[in-house]
Design an enzyme around this catalytic site. Structure first.
Site, PDB file in Angstrom:
ATOM      1  N   GLU A  49       0.823  -1.215   0.000  1.00 48.61           N
ATOM      2  CA  GLU A  49       0.000   0.000   0.000  1.00 48.61           C
ATOM      3  C   GLU A  49       0.855   1.262   0.000  1.00 48.61           C
ATOM      4  O   GLU A  49       0.634   2.170  -0.796  1.00 48.61           O
ATOM      5  CB  GLU A  49      -0.920   0.008   1.234  1.00 48.61           C
ATOM      6  CG  GLU A  49      -1.648   1.335   1.356  1.00 48.61           C
ATOM      7  CD  GLU A  49      -2.721   1.391   2.421  1.00 48.61           C
ATOM      8  OE1 GLU A  49      -2.732   0.545   3.324  1.00 48.61           O
ATOM      9  OE2 GLU A  49      -3.556   2.308   2.338  1.00 48.61           O
ATOM     10  N   ASP A  69      -0.607  -4.914   3.186  1.00 39.56           N
ATOM     11  CA  ASP A  69      -1.138  -3.697   3.815  1.00 39.56           C
ATOM     12  C   ASP A  69      -0.533  -3.654   5.215  1.00 39.56           C
ATOM     13  O   ASP A  69      -0.882  -4.459   6.075  1.00 39.56           O
ATOM     14  CB  ASP A  69      -2.672  -3.749   3.899  1.00 39.56           C
ATOM     15  CG  ASP A  69      -3.238  -2.399   4.335  1.00 39.56           C
ATOM     16  OD1 ASP A  69      -2.463  -1.605   4.910  1.00 39.56           O
ATOM     17  OD2 ASP A  69      -4.434  -2.146   4.107  1.00 39.56           O
ATOM     18  N   ILE A  71      -0.749  -1.568   7.718  1.00 38.43           N
ATOM     19  CA  ILE A  71      -1.787  -1.367   8.746  1.00 38.43           C
ATOM     20  C   ILE A  71      -3.101  -1.164   8.008  1.00 38.43           C
ATOM     21  O   ILE A  71      -3.306  -0.117   7.378  1.00 38.43           O
ATOM     22  CB  ILE A  71      -1.525  -0.145   9.654  1.00 38.43           C
ATOM     23  CG1 ILE A  71      -0.139  -0.220  10.307  1.00 38.43           C
ATOM     24  CG2 ILE A  71      -2.619  -0.057  10.737  1.00 38.43           C
ATOM     25  CD1 ILE A  71       0.165   0.941  11.264  1.00 38.43           C
ATOM     26  N   ASP A  72      -3.968  -2.154   8.051  1.00 39.84           N
ATOM     27  CA  ASP A  72      -5.316  -1.952   7.510  1.00 39.84           C
ATOM     28  C   ASP A  72      -6.173  -1.473   8.683  1.00 39.84           C
ATOM     29  O   ASP A  72      -6.205  -2.100   9.736  1.00 39.84           O
ATOM     30  CB  ASP A  72      -5.885  -3.244   6.918  1.00 39.84           C
ATOM     31  CG  ASP A  72      -7.230  -2.982   6.262  1.00 39.84           C
ATOM     32  OD1 ASP A  72      -7.323  -2.012   5.484  1.00 39.84           O
ATOM     33  OD2 ASP A  72      -8.188  -3.711   6.549  1.00 39.84           O
ATOM     34  N   THR A  74      -5.914   2.124   9.258  1.00 35.70           N
ATOM     35  CA  THR A  74      -4.993   3.167   9.761  1.00 35.70           C
ATOM     36  C   THR A  74      -5.747   4.224  10.565  1.00 35.70           C
ATOM     37  O   THR A  74      -5.251   4.696  11.595  1.00 35.70           O
ATOM     38  CB  THR A  74      -4.235   3.829   8.583  1.00 35.70           C
ATOM     39  OG1 THR A  74      -3.514   2.808   7.898  1.00 35.70           O
ATOM     40  CG2 THR A  74      -3.259   4.882   9.058  1.00 35.70           C
ATOM     41  N   ASP A 198      -6.081  -4.519   0.684  1.00 36.32           N
ATOM     42  CA  ASP A 198      -7.064  -4.633   1.773  1.00 36.32           C
ATOM     43  C   ASP A 198      -7.732  -6.016   1.781  1.00 36.32           C
ATOM     44  O   ASP A 198      -8.261  -6.439   2.810  1.00 36.32           O
ATOM     45  CB  ASP A 198      -8.194  -3.592   1.611  1.00 36.32           C
ATOM     46  CG  ASP A 198      -7.707  -2.150   1.695  1.00 36.32           C
ATOM     47  OD1 ASP A 198      -6.941  -1.855   2.618  1.00 36.32           O
ATOM     48  OD2 ASP A 198      -8.108  -1.327   0.846  1.00 36.32           O
TER      49      ASP A 198
HETATM   50  C1  IPD Z   1      -9.008   1.219   4.661  1.00 40.83           C
HETATM   51  C2  IPD Z   1      -9.800   0.416   5.649  1.00 40.83           C
HETATM   52  C3  IPD Z   1     -11.227   0.931   5.714  1.00 40.83           C
HETATM   53  C4  IPD Z   1     -11.891   0.919   4.369  1.00 40.83           C
HETATM   54  C5  IPD Z   1     -11.066   1.658   3.361  1.00 40.83           C
HETATM   55  C6  IPD Z   1      -9.647   1.122   3.319  1.00 40.83           C
HETATM   56  P1  IPD Z   1      -6.396   1.499   5.185  1.00 40.83           P
HETATM   57  O1  IPD Z   1      -7.685   0.722   4.562  1.00 40.83           O
HETATM   58  O2  IPD Z   1      -9.809  -0.944   5.279  1.00 40.83           O
HETATM   59  O3  IPD Z   1     -12.023   0.131   6.528  1.00 40.83           O
HETATM   60  O4  IPD Z   1     -13.147   1.518   4.477  1.00 40.83           O
HETATM   61  O5  IPD Z   1     -11.678   1.497   2.085  1.00 40.83           O
HETATM   62  O6  IPD Z   1      -8.879   1.861   2.389  1.00 40.83           O
HETATM   63  O7  IPD Z   1      -6.289   2.783   4.426  1.00 40.83           O
HETATM   64  O8  IPD Z   1      -6.659   1.717   6.610  1.00 40.83           O
HETATM   65  O9  IPD Z   1      -5.270   0.560   4.877  1.00 40.83           O
END
Ligand code: IPD
Length: 252
Positions: A49, A69, A71-72, A74, A198
């Site tokens: 990412e 990813d 940190i999913d 974030t 993700d």
């Molecule tokens: C996000 C999270 C969030 C989702 C977003 C993602 P990130 O990833 O998974 O729940 O709604 O579409 O982009 O940016 O925290 O790696």
């Protein structure tokens, strides 16, 4: 690294919108994972990412590719909410064969290997038996785009899901939402706007737990299309496909 920085003040930057966040921890975790995997598998490719957001092309080939990813969730991490996780998927011939989703704060490790089932902390997990949307709990997210049309269509979709199901839940991480479906704590997850990093690791965890993974329209999943739907059963997935409107995002 995530655990150490979770309890201190974070330095936060934004990416595509003021709600699309990144911290130095996201970048450091991604670098650490890529560096250590490169030592072990020098010929393998990576899609990460933060590397993509820093300008690297999201080039998904048939070569063994680690999809990361760091940190999913974030925004959860920034706001000291424990639903955040490190996601690592491995694809070979553009098929995901391994997935790991680790929640450092609660120490939960979800894993799956193609054909070998799905596990949480080494205990086998499986999806619920719910087959009708009207008996389902559905996870979804507002996401981090602030484009008015995208936000309003997502809210419209949420309204339609509420009227057709037991309710909606938003945990703030695509991968955590998908692990909930894998372990039977809810029955479906739908989101437009997510990226391949993700959903790669958590996608195989859902499938290996007996669930279905597809495009929100009901067609075959396309990891680069920015939309995903997963569910305990095809019946629940079909119920959702019927009532949601697509939200357009640029492909990965
Ligand atoms: C996000 C999270 C969030 C989702 C977003 C993602 P990130 O990833 O998974 O729940 O709604 O579409 O982009 O940016 O925290 O790696």
């Amino acid at each position: 690294m995530v655990k150490e920085s979770y309890y201190v003040d974070k330095s936060v930057c934004t990416k595509e919108s003021f709600a699309d966040l990144v911290t130095v921890t996201d970048q450091a975790v991604e670098k650490m994972i890529i560096d250590s995997l490169t030592q072990k598998y020098p010929t393998h490719k990576f899609i990460g990412e933060e590397s993509v957001s820093e300008g690297k092309k999201c080039d998904w080939t048939d070569d063994p590719t680690w999809i990361i990813d760091p940190i999913d969730g974030t925004a959860n991490f920034v706001h000291s909410i424990s639903n955040n996780c490190v996601c690592i998927g491995l694809s070979v011939n553009r098929k995901i064969v391994v997935g790991v989703v680790y929640l450092p704060i609660t120490d939960q490790m979800y894993t799956a290997v193609k054909g070998q089932g799905a596990f949480c902390n080494d205990k086998r997990i499986s999806v619920s038996k719910v087959s009708d949307l009207k008996n389902a709990m559905v996870y979804t997210e507002a996401g981090n785009s602030r484009q008015p049309e995208a936000v309003l269509t997502k809210i419209e979709n949420m309204k339609n899901i509420v009227f057709a199901s037991h309710g909606i839940r938003c945990l703030g991480s695509a991968a955590v939402n998908m692990c909930m479906i894998a372990q039977g704590s809810g029955d479906a997850y739908i989101e437009y706007g997510i990226h391949i990093w993700d959903i790669a690791a958590s996608g195989i965890i859902v499938e290996e737990a007996g669930g279905v993974l597809m495009d929100p329209s009901g067609s075959e999943v396309d990891f680069l299309s920015r939309g995903v739907l997963c569910a305990s059963t095809p019946g629940v997935a079909a119920g959702i496909s019927k009532i949601i409107k697509p939200v357009e995002f640029e492909r990965d």
